[in-house]
Design an enzyme around this catalytic site. Structure first.
Site, PDB file in Angstrom:
ATOM      1  N   LYS A 152      14.820 -58.060  99.085  1.00  0.00           N
ATOM      2  CA  LYS A 152      14.364 -58.696 100.342  1.00  0.00           C
ATOM      3  C   LYS A 152      13.832 -57.693 101.349  1.00  0.00           C
ATOM      4  CE  LYS A 152      18.894 -58.217 100.458  1.00  0.00           C
ATOM      5  NZ  LYS A 152      20.025 -58.727  99.732  1.00  0.00           N
TER       6      LYS A 152
ATOM      7  N   GLY B 278      35.533 -58.146  97.916  1.00  0.00           N
ATOM      8  CA  GLY B 278      34.203 -57.859  97.350  1.00  0.00           C
ATOM      9  C   GLY B 278      33.090 -58.684  97.979  1.00  0.00           C
TER      10      GLY B 278
ATOM     11  N   LYS C 215      15.551 -61.981 105.089  1.00  0.00           N
ATOM     12  CA  LYS C 215      15.400 -63.208 104.294  1.00  0.00           C
ATOM     13  C   LYS C 215      14.642 -64.282 105.082  1.00  0.00           C
ATOM     14  CE  LYS C 215      19.639 -62.173 101.818  1.00  0.00           C
ATOM     15  NZ  LYS C 215      21.100 -62.308 101.882  1.00  0.00           N
TER      16      LYS C 215
HETATM   17  N1  NAP Z   1      24.386 -57.688  94.482  1.00  0.00           N
HETATM   18  C1  NAP Z   1      24.010 -58.921  94.809  1.00  0.00           C
HETATM   19  O1  NAP Z   1      24.799 -59.868  94.794  1.00  0.00           O
HETATM   20  C2  NAP Z   1      22.573 -59.190  95.180  1.00  0.00           C
HETATM   21  C3  NAP Z   1      22.195 -60.502  95.553  1.00  0.00           C
HETATM   22  C4  NAP Z   1      20.837 -60.769  95.855  1.00  0.00           C
HETATM   23  C5  NAP Z   1      19.919 -59.730  95.821  1.00  0.00           C
HETATM   24  N2  NAP Z   1      20.343 -58.460  95.496  1.00  0.00           N
HETATM   25  C6  NAP Z   1      19.320 -57.397  95.483  1.00  0.00           C
HETATM   26  O2  NAP Z   1      19.227 -56.878  94.161  1.00  0.00           O
HETATM   27  C7  NAP Z   1      18.889 -55.497  94.211  1.00  0.00           C
HETATM   28  C8  NAP Z   1      19.934 -54.710  93.418  1.00  0.00           C
HETATM   29  O3  NAP Z   1      21.202 -54.897  93.994  1.00  0.00           O
HETATM   30  P1  NAP Z   1      22.543 -54.406  93.226  1.00  0.00           P
HETATM   31  O4  NAP Z   1      23.664 -54.978  94.002  1.00  0.00           O
HETATM   32  O5  NAP Z   1      22.432 -54.657  91.769  1.00  0.00           O
HETATM   33  O6  NAP Z   1      22.463 -52.808  93.496  1.00  0.00           O
HETATM   34  P2  NAP Z   1      23.312 -51.667  92.773  1.00  0.00           P
HETATM   35  O7  NAP Z   1      24.522 -52.227  92.117  1.00  0.00           O
HETATM   36  O8  NAP Z   1      23.456 -50.559  93.768  1.00  0.00           O
HETATM   37  O9  NAP Z   1      22.340 -51.147  91.591  1.00  0.00           O
HETATM   38  C9  NAP Z   1      21.136 -50.452  91.848  1.00  0.00           C
HETATM   39  C10 NAP Z   1      20.608 -49.925  90.518  1.00  0.00           C
HETATM   40  O10 NAP Z   1      19.326 -49.339  90.787  1.00  0.00           O
HETATM   41  C11 NAP Z   1      19.342 -47.979  90.355  1.00  0.00           C
HETATM   42  N3  NAP Z   1      18.585 -47.151  91.284  1.00  0.00           N
HETATM   43  C12 NAP Z   1      18.703 -47.109  92.637  1.00  0.00           C
HETATM   44  N4  NAP Z   1      17.847 -46.202  93.151  1.00  0.00           N
HETATM   45  C13 NAP Z   1      17.181 -45.679  92.086  1.00  0.00           C
HETATM   46  C14 NAP Z   1      16.169 -44.691  91.968  1.00  0.00           C
HETATM   47  N5  NAP Z   1      15.670 -44.054  93.036  1.00  0.00           N
HETATM   48  N6  NAP Z   1      15.706 -44.399  90.722  1.00  0.00           N
HETATM   49  C15 NAP Z   1      16.204 -45.022  89.624  1.00  0.00           C
HETATM   50  N7  NAP Z   1      17.174 -45.973  89.688  1.00  0.00           N
HETATM   51  C16 NAP Z   1      17.646 -46.282  90.904  1.00  0.00           C
HETATM   52  C17 NAP Z   1      20.785 -47.565  90.357  1.00  0.00           C
HETATM   53  O11 NAP Z   1      20.927 -46.482  89.473  1.00  0.00           O
HETATM   54  P3  NAP Z   1      22.336 -45.768  89.180  1.00  0.00           P
HETATM   55  O12 NAP Z   1      23.064 -46.727  88.265  1.00  0.00           O
HETATM   56  O13 NAP Z   1      21.969 -44.503  88.474  1.00  0.00           O
HETATM   57  O14 NAP Z   1      22.971 -45.570  90.509  1.00  0.00           O
HETATM   58  C18 NAP Z   1      21.490 -48.858  89.901  1.00  0.00           C
HETATM   59  O15 NAP Z   1      21.455 -48.943  88.479  1.00  0.00           O
HETATM   60  C19 NAP Z   1      18.801 -55.140  95.695  1.00  0.00           C
HETATM   61  O16 NAP Z   1      17.467 -55.267  96.129  1.00  0.00           O
HETATM   62  C20 NAP Z   1      19.660 -56.211  96.360  1.00  0.00           C
HETATM   63  O17 NAP Z   1      19.279 -56.448  97.701  1.00  0.00           O
HETATM   64  C21 NAP Z   1      21.635 -58.192  95.175  1.00  0.00           C
END
Ligand code: NAP
Length: 406
Positions: free
Chosen positions: A89, A171, A189
């Site tokens: 977002k 969490g 959003k």
């Molecule tokens: N979590 C939710 O419930 C949720 C809900 C709606 C939307 N979202 C959106 O979904 C997206 C991901 O969220 P998430 O919660 O899954 O995040 P997360 O758990 O922090 O995972 C991020 C992933 O991206 C990788 N990454 C980050 N920076 C990087 C870089 N510079 N180069 C290569 N890889 C990189 C990380 O690598 P490493 O494993 O090596 O650290 C990790 O595997 C975000 O945009 C978030 O706003 C999340």
């Protein structure tokens, strides 16, 4: 068998859940589309190379988060003719114009259902179901962390700090919850939703936002007496020839469809004269739920695409809007106080809808709800009230969404 290769950027909460879901649903998707999706490459900070992943992919899923390098990768993927599905977002609300232009120029799809309200299918409804409706207004609870905190405060009388600590333990809140509690996440959003609802570019900078950090259990207790519940509400509405997009705490009467949305759930109410009102609700976050929205977008992109619409015209952003207000005043308990306050409000055009008054020894507490008034006029009255000699504390004001559906 024809395969469909998905390059996966990010393998965290959403990415890992998406990978697992895609593997478990591959047979069903193949049966529905004639193509079998498979993950052809994964990028994290320690694994994979973007160029190689792009070369081997029919579509790129971006679930890394952040602006850089996500922006660069998404642009490069679309320039290379790949469809992109993202849950990001912040990226869309700050670089949306550039990204949508790039998608259009390259004739590819940019899909983002998971970026707003998790699995709640509000993007699809605005883009498809309501494509021909003239949407007048949206109200949304689009941040599950703050909705959990406010629900907890209302149900248990917990302080903001204690409710936040509970949310972190369960969490529902990150270790650093700043962008959730200050309203910025919800603002991003709402910028995306406003763009779709009104077909105009809306940047995160166009959205005024306030968070929930300064709310007290006290306000909630008084509001309950007035039949009101407190939520962090995003609003996007047409005003004259422009649009207003904002996020702030607001009181709702119990009859409002968003009043009963509790805990980490999200919900969006869409209003249009032709449809009256639609409310969509469900889990706003979580790995498996968000992954499901991402996979839905991937499957849609596997089916022959709709064309990307032309760049929309920019509508003016309206700053000053009308709202009803809850006003909490600590005053010296003497005759004429309520009359003076009512007079100052009245001079600005605000009238009082309901009042609760409590004596506290020498002092009194007045809690009132006004009828709708332009925000600038209301705050002008509050500034004058704050300067009166009988005031014992700064007035506290919170907006009230003063509407009910039949
Ligand atoms: N979590 C939710 O419930 C949720 C809900 C709606 C939307 N979202 C959106 O979904 C997206 C991901 O969220 P998430 O919660 O899954 O995040 P997360 O758990 O922090 O995972 C991020 C992933 O991206 C990788 N990454 C980050 N920076 C990087 C870089 N510079 N180069 C290569 N890889 C990189 C990380 O690598 P490493 O494993 O090596 O650290 C990790 O595997 C975000 O945009 C978030 O706003 C999340």
């Amino acid at each position: 068998m024809t395969s469909f290769s998905v390059g996966l950027l990010g393998h965290g909460t959403v990415g890992a859940a998406f990978h697992e879901l895609l593997d478990s649903r591959a047979n069903a998707i193949e049966a529905a589309t004639g193509q079998r999706p498979e993950i052809s490459g994964v990028l994290t900070r320690s694994r994979g190379a973007f160029d190689e992943i792009l070369d081997g992919a029919d579509l790129i899923v971006e679930v890394m988060g952040g602006l850089d390098p996500a922006r660069d990768y998404v642009l490069r993927a679309m320039d290379a003719g790949r469809h992109v599905v993202t849950a990001n977002k912040q990226l869309l609300s700050q670089h949306g114009d550039e990204l949508w232009s790039c998608a259009r120029e390259n004739g590819v799809q940019l899909r983002f259902e998971a970026a707003v309200a998790g699995i709640v299918p509000v993007i699809r409804v605005l883009q498809e179901t309501l494509a021909a409706a003239h949407v007048d207004r949206l109200h949304g609870i689009v941040n599950g962390t703050t909705n959990y905190i406010l629900t907890r405060m209302a149900e248990t009388g917990a302080s903001y700090e204690d409710a936040l600590a509970d949310a972190q333990r369960l969490g529902y809140a990150e270790a650093d919850p700043t962008e959730d509690v200050n309203g910025m996440d919800a603002a991003a959003k709402m910028a995306i939703l406003a763009r779709l609802a009104f077909n105009t570019p809306v940047h995160l900078d166009d959205v005024r936002y306030e968070g929930i950090e300064h709310l007290t259990g006290d306000d909630m207790a008084y509001a309950q007496e007035l039949g009101l519940g407190l939520k962090l509400i995003g609003t996007a509405e047409r005003i004259d020839a422009g649009v207003s997009v904002r996020v702030h705490p607001a009181f709702l009467y119990a009859a409002h469809p968003l009043a009963s949305v509790s805990g980490p759930f999200n919900a969006v109410t869409i209003e249009s004269q032709s449809i009256t009102e639609i409310t969509l609700s469900g889990p706003g976050a979580g790995g498996p739920q968000t992954a499901s929205a991402v996979l839905g977008d991937v499957v849609s992109a596997m089916i022959p695409p709709a064309s990307t619409p032309p760049t929309p015209a920019r509508l003016p952003i309206v700053g000053d809007v009308e709202s009803a207000f809850y006003l909490h005043l600590e005053v010296a308990d003497r005759p004429g106080v309520l009359a003076q306050i009512a007079q100052l409000l009245g001079l600005q055009g605000a009238s009082i809808r309901s009042v609760v008054q409590r004596g506290l020894g020498e002092n009194a507490r007045l809690v009132m709800v006004t009828h709708p008034i332009l925000e600038s006029r209301f705050y002008a009255a509050v500034d004058l009230i704050a300067g009166l000699d009988f005031m014992r504390a700064r007035p506290r004001a919170i907006r009230v969404i003063d509407e009910e559906f039949v």
